[in-house]
Design an enzyme around this catalytic site. Structure first.
Site, PDB file in Angstrom:
ATOM      1  CE  LYS A   1      62.405 185.249  75.543  1.00 49.90           C
ATOM      2  NZ  LYS A   1      63.146 185.516  74.317  1.00 49.90           N
TER       3      LYS A   1
ATOM      4  N   PRO B   1      63.963 192.609  67.854  1.00 49.00           N
ATOM      5  CG  PRO B   1      66.149 192.197  67.198  1.00 49.00           C
ATOM      6  CD  PRO B   1      64.733 192.067  66.739  1.00 49.00           C
ATOM      7  CG  ASN B   2      66.584 197.353  69.614  1.00 45.97           C
ATOM      8  OD1 ASN B   2      67.085 197.007  70.696  1.00 45.97           O
ATOM      9  ND2 ASN B   2      67.274 197.385  68.496  1.00 45.97           N
ATOM     10  NE  ARG B   3      59.813 195.224  74.724  1.00 48.84           N
ATOM     11  CZ  ARG B   3      60.590 194.189  75.088  1.00 48.84           C
ATOM     12  NH1 ARG B   3      61.288 193.517  74.186  1.00 48.84           N
ATOM     13  NH2 ARG B   3      60.630 193.811  76.346  1.00 48.84           N
ATOM     14  CG  LEU B   4      62.113 198.846  66.609  1.00 47.56           C
ATOM     15  CD1 LEU B   4      63.280 199.372  65.777  1.00 47.56           C
ATOM     16  CD2 LEU B   4      61.048 199.934  66.763  1.00 47.56           C
TER      17      LEU B   4
END
Ligand code: FMN
Length: 212
Positions: free
Chosen positions: A10, A189-192
């Protein structure tokens, strides 16, 4: 199933958490997020995972419900003779985790636990529905029982014994978790992801940022 698990993924887009929008006291920040979790109408917004450690240093985790937020503690209620109670007797260091999926948020709390006063426990016990009060008498929490019928028999026994005025069992009450650290995690977003960690030193809360 293996492929399916690998593909479940997700993107977290709901919100952000920054040093300049977080409240300086973590209890205020927690209350704000809890309020938003309650308003978001997700199931059991007050559910938290409590982890304790037993005398073999084995950790145990289970869900309990937050019933009170004081200026310096998180309060839950339970049986004082069950497994978690024995573990907390052995080791007062515990952790709590809240996960509010629809808000893409997690809060991690580490600290020490202590029993609250009998007066406070009784006051909360009396506010519970009668069936829940009887349940506290009927269930010898964490013990092996011979059948499901046993619980029903116990329930009926205490119902007849006490009628409508049920005293608080001496083996039931609250615990207050007093944190030394509280971490707020907001999916990004983007696992950051955002991770802001509050730690208490010399009675003052400081904030730092952790890598996700
Ligand atoms: C949604 C949910 C809420 C729960 N709330 C409590 C609670 O507030 N107090 C409690 O003692 N157990 C609660 N339980 C049950 C515990 O997870 C656990 O099964 C029980 O306390 C026995 O744990 P123990 O054997 O480690 O002491 C809850 C379970 C769920 C799934």
């Amino acid at each position: 199933m293996k492929d399916m698990l690998r593909e479940i993924r997700k993107q977290y887009l709901f919100s952000a958490l920054d040093e300049n929008n977080v409240l300086p006291n973590p209890f205020d920040q927690f209350e704000l997020w809890l309020q938003e979790a309650i308003e978001s109408e997700q199931l059991e917004p007050t559910a938290m995972i409590l982890s304790t450690v037993d005398k073999h240093l084995q950790p145990h985790s289970r869900v309990v419900l937050l019933k009170e937020l004081t200026p310096d503690s998180f309060v839950f209620y339970t049986n004082y003779e069950g497994h978690k109670a024995q573990q907390m007797e052995f080791n007062k260091r515990v952790s709590l985790v809240f996960f509010w999926a629809s808000l893409e948020r997690q809060v991690r709390i580490e600290g020490t636990v202590e029993k609250i006063s009998e007066v406070l426990s009784t006051s909360y016990f009396k506010s519970r529905p009668i069936e829940n009060q009887l349940g506290a008498w009927a269930s010898p929490q964490s013990q092996l029982i011979r059948s499901k019928d046993f619980l029903e028999q116990q329930f009926q026994y205490y119902k007849q014994k006490f009628g409508n005025d049920i005293p608080k069992p001496p083996h039931w009450g609250g615990y207050a978790v007093k944190p030394v650290s509280i971490e707020f995690w907001q999916g990004r977003p983007n696992r950051l992801h955002d991770r802001l960690l509050f730690t208490k030193e010399a009675g003052i809360w400081g904030i730092s940022r952790l890598a996700p």
